[in-house]
Scaffold this motif. Structure first.
Motif, mmCIF file in Angstrom:
data_model
loop_
_atom_site.group_PDB
_atom_site.id
_atom_site.type_symbol
_atom_site.label_atom_id
_atom_site.label_comp_id
_atom_site.label_asym_id
_atom_site.label_seq_id
_atom_site.Cartn_x
_atom_site.Cartn_y
_atom_site.Cartn_z
ATOM 1 N N LEU A 43 0.744 -1.155 -0.104
ATOM 2 C CA LEU A 43 -0.016 0.030 0.021
ATOM 3 C C LEU A 43 0.891 1.156 0.016
ATOM 4 O O LEU A 43 0.346 2.437 -0.059
ATOM 5 N N GLN A 44 2.203 1.139 0.018
ATOM 6 C CA GLN A 44 3.368 2.091 -0.017
ATOM 7 C C GLN A 44 2.736 3.192 1.271
ATOM 8 O O GLN A 44 2.799 4.544 0.873
ATOM 9 N N GLN A 45 2.478 2.986 2.217
ATOM 10 C CA GLN A 45 2.401 3.761 3.710
ATOM 11 C C GLN A 45 3.445 3.850 4.097
ATOM 12 O O GLN A 45 4.456 2.772 4.161
ATOM 13 N N SER A 46 3.785 4.823 5.121
ATOM 14 C CA SER A 46 5.012 4.866 5.948
ATOM 15 C C SER A 46 4.854 4.121 7.271
ATOM 16 O O SER A 46 3.946 3.405 7.248
ATOM 17 N N PHE A 47 6.079 3.563 7.779
ATOM 18 C CA PHE A 47 6.015 2.928 9.160
ATOM 19 C C PHE A 47 5.403 3.751 10.177
ATOM 20 O O PHE A 47 4.877 3.176 10.973
ATOM 21 N N THR A 48 5.405 4.986 10.032
ATOM 22 C CA THR A 48 4.617 5.816 11.168
ATOM 23 C C THR A 48 3.190 5.362 11.051
ATOM 24 O O THR A 48 2.520 5.326 11.815
ATOM 25 N N THR A 49 2.804 5.628 9.517
ATOM 26 C CA THR A 49 1.181 5.296 9.502
ATOM 27 C C THR A 49 0.793 3.986 9.694
ATOM 28 O O THR A 49 -0.383 3.630 10.314
ATOM 29 N N ALA A 50 1.620 2.713 9.631
ATOM 30 C CA ALA A 50 1.566 1.615 10.084
ATOM 31 C C ALA A 50 1.361 1.434 11.471
ATOM 32 O O ALA A 50 0.372 0.694 12.217
ATOM 33 N N GLY A 51 2.321 2.071 12.107
ATOM 34 C CA GLY A 51 2.389 2.062 13.315
ATOM 35 C C GLY A 51 0.916 2.631 14.188
ATOM 36 O O GLY A 51 0.519 2.275 15.027
ATOM 37 N N LEU A 52 0.533 3.655 13.528
ATOM 38 C CA LEU A 52 -0.568 4.635 14.025
ATOM 39 C C LEU A 52 -1.816 3.539 13.834
ATOM 40 O O LEU A 52 -2.568 3.414 14.794
ATOM 41 N N VAL A 53 -1.845 2.774 12.590
ATOM 42 C CA VAL A 53 -3.044 1.913 12.441
ATOM 43 C C VAL A 53 -3.112 0.698 13.591
ATOM 44 O O VAL A 53 -4.060 0.372 14.109
ATOM 45 N N LEU A 54 -1.811 0.292 13.932
ATOM 46 C CA LEU A 54 -1.598 -0.677 14.830
ATOM 47 C C LEU A 54 -2.006 -0.205 16.093
ATOM 48 O O LEU A 54 -2.734 -0.911 17.110
ATOM 49 N N MET A 55 -1.482 1.030 16.446
ATOM 50 C CA MET A 55 -2.115 1.742 17.589
ATOM 51 C C MET A 55 -3.399 1.873 17.937
ATOM 52 O O MET A 55 -3.969 1.453 19.108
#
Length: 405
Positions: A43-55
Motif C-alpha cells: 500500500l506504500q504507506q509509511s512505517f509511522t502510518t502503519a504504527g498508527l493503524v496498529l496503535m
C-alpha cells in the motif's frame, strides 16, 4: 441451554475450547504480522502510518475486551460469542475483496474489535469448565495459543508473496470453523461452575466496612513500568522486525520461521522453566527474566544474519517465559484478595499501554532510520526499571526483616 441424559446442564468440553482457541489464534496470527508488511510494501504507506493503524487497533481491542467482559457478566455469553465470531468473519471476508487504502485500516480495526471481544469471552468461558483447575485449563490454552501463532505466522511467511487475498481466504475458513464450533458447542450454562473453587463464601459475604481500596505501592509502580516497557519492546518484533529483516536481505519466510521457533520453544520448555520459577520467589524469576529479555535488544544491534537473529529471539523467548507468567501471580500475592480484580486490571492496563505505544514509537524510529537507537533505547529503559524494581524489593525485604527483629 443443552442438557445431558441425566437432566444436568451440559458444560463446555475443554476439547472444544482448545480447538476454538487454536482456530482463532491461527487466524489472528495471520493478521498482525502482515499488517505492517502489507501497508509498507504493497500500500506504500509509511512505517509511522502503519504504527498508527496498529496503535488504534490495540486501543480498539482494549475496548472490545472491556465490552466482552461486560457482555459475559451481564448479558448472554453464548450469543456474545456468536456476535464476536461473526464480526471477525465479516472483516476477513471483506478484506479478500476490499484491501486497498484506507479501507484496509477500517476493516483491520473492525477485526481488532471482534478479536478483543472473542478473546475475553473465550477466557471467561474457560473459567466455567468443571473437573479441572482453572490454572490447568489456562496452561493448556497457552500451549495451544502458541501452536496457533506458529501455524499463522508460517502461513504468512510462505504465502504472502502469493497475495494478501489468499491469506484472507484461509482466515475465512478458520473463522468459519470457529463460528461453527461456537454455535454447536458453546450453548452451555456459564454461572454454575465459576464459584465452587475460585471464590469463598467469606469473600462473597465480607462486610463493606472491611473493604480495602486498591493502592499503587512503589513495588506495583515498578512492576507496571516493567510491564509497559516489556510489551512496548515486544511489539517491535510484531511490527518493524519483518521489514527490518527484509532490509538485511532476508526473505519473508524467515520472519515466519522465527515465530515457529518461538512457539516450539515455549511449547517444549515452558514446563521446565515454570518448574524452576515455582521453586523461587516471584521477584527472582521476574527480575532474571527481565534482564535476559532486555539483553536480547542490545544484541540486536550487531546481528546481520538469520542464525544470529534466531539466537537473539531465543534469548528473548527464555526471558519472556521467566517473566510474563509470573507477574500476574506476583501482583495477586502482594495485593489484598478483596481488590484482586482491580489488581489484575492494573496488569492488563499496563500491558495494553505498551502495545498501544510500541507500534507508533517503533514506526517513527524506523522511518528515520534509527533502528539501532530504537533497540538501545528499550534496552536501557528496561534495565533501568529492572534495577529500580530490584532496589525497591531489597529495601522492602530489609524493612520487613527489621520489623520482625
Amino acid at each position: 441451554m443443552q442438557n445431558n441424559v441425566t437432566g444436568k446442564p451440559k458444560s463446555l468440553n475443554e476439547k472444544w475450547l482448545l480447538v476454538g482457541t487454536l482456530l482463532s489464534n491461527t487466524g489472528n496470527s495471520m493478521l498482525w504480522p502482515v499488517t505492517t508488511l502489507y501497508m509498507t510494501s504493497v500500500l506504500q504507506q509509511s512505517f509511522t502510518t502503519a504504527g498508527l493503524v496498529l496503535m488504534i487497533g490495540a486501543l480498539i481491542s482494549v475496548f472490545g475486551a472491556f465490552v466482552g467482559g461486560k457482555l459475559f457478566d451481564r448479558w448472554r455469553p453464548y450469543e456474545s460469542m456468536i456476535i464476536a465470531a461473526m464480526i471477525i468473519l465479516i472483516s476477513v471476508v471483506s478484506l479478500i475483496f476490499w484491501n486497498g487504502w484506507p479501507v484496509f485500516a477500517g476493516l483491520i480495526w473492525l477485526a481488532n474489535f471482534g478479536m478483543g471481544l472473542e478473546q475475553t469471552l473465550v477466557n471467561s468461558f474457560a473459567t466455567t469448565i468443571p473437573g479441572e483447575k482453572t490454572r490447568i485449563v489456562f496452561n493448556n490454552m497457552y500451549i495451544v495459543l502458541n501452536i496457533g501463532v506458529v501455524l499463522g505466522t508460517l502461513a504468512v511467511g510462505y504465502l504472502f508473496d502469493y497475495g494478501f487475498s489468499l491469506l484472507m481466504m484461509i482466515s475465512t475458513v478458520l473463522y468459519s470453523g470457529l463460528l461453527l464450533i461456537i454455535v454447536t458447542k458453546f450453548n452451555v450454562p456459564t454461572h454454575h461452575f465459576t464459584s465452587s473453587t475460585d471464590f469463598s463464601a467469606e469473600q462473597t459475604l465480607a462486610p463493606k466496612q472491611h473493604e480495602v481500596k486498591f493502592q499503587l505501592t512503589s513495588v506495583l509502580i515498578a512492576i507496571g513500568g516493567l510491564l509497559f516497557i516489556t510489551y512496548l519492546s515486544y511489539m517491535l518484533w510484531e511490527t518493524v522486525m519483518a521489514p527490518h529483516m527484509k532490509d538485511l536481505g532476508m526473505p519473508t519466510r524467515n520472519y515466519a520461521d522465527l515465530w515457529m521457533i518461538n512457539g516450539i520453544t515455549i511449547i517444549f520448555l515452558q514446563k521446565f522453566v515454570s518448574n524452576w520459577a515455582n521453586k523461587h520467589p516471584y521477584h527472582v524469576s521476574v527480575i532474571l527474566g527481565s534482564v535476559i529479555f532486555a539483553s536480547s535488544f542490545f544484541f540486536l544491534i550487531f546481528v546481520q544474519s538469520f542464525w544470529q537473529i534466531v539466537l537473539v529471539f531465543e534469548l528473548l523467548t527464555i526471558g519472556e517465559m521467566l517473566q510474563s507468567p509470573q507477574v500476574p501471580a506476583w501482583v495477586a500475592q502482594i495485593t489484598p484478595k478483596s481488590v484482586a480484580g482491580q489488581a489484575q486490571g492494573f496488569v492488563s492496563m499496563m500491558i495494553q499501554s505498551g502495545r498501544v505505544v510500541g507500534p507508533m514509537y517503533s514506526g517513527i524510529m524506523m522511518d528515520h532510520g534509527l533502528m539501532n537507537i530504537l533497540f538501545i533505547s528499550v534496552f536501557v529503559v528496561m534495565i533501568g526499571i529492572t534495577i529500580s524494581l530490584s532496589v525497591i524489593v531489597y529495601r522492602s525485604k530489609n524493612i520487613d526483616t527489621a520489623g520482625q527483629a
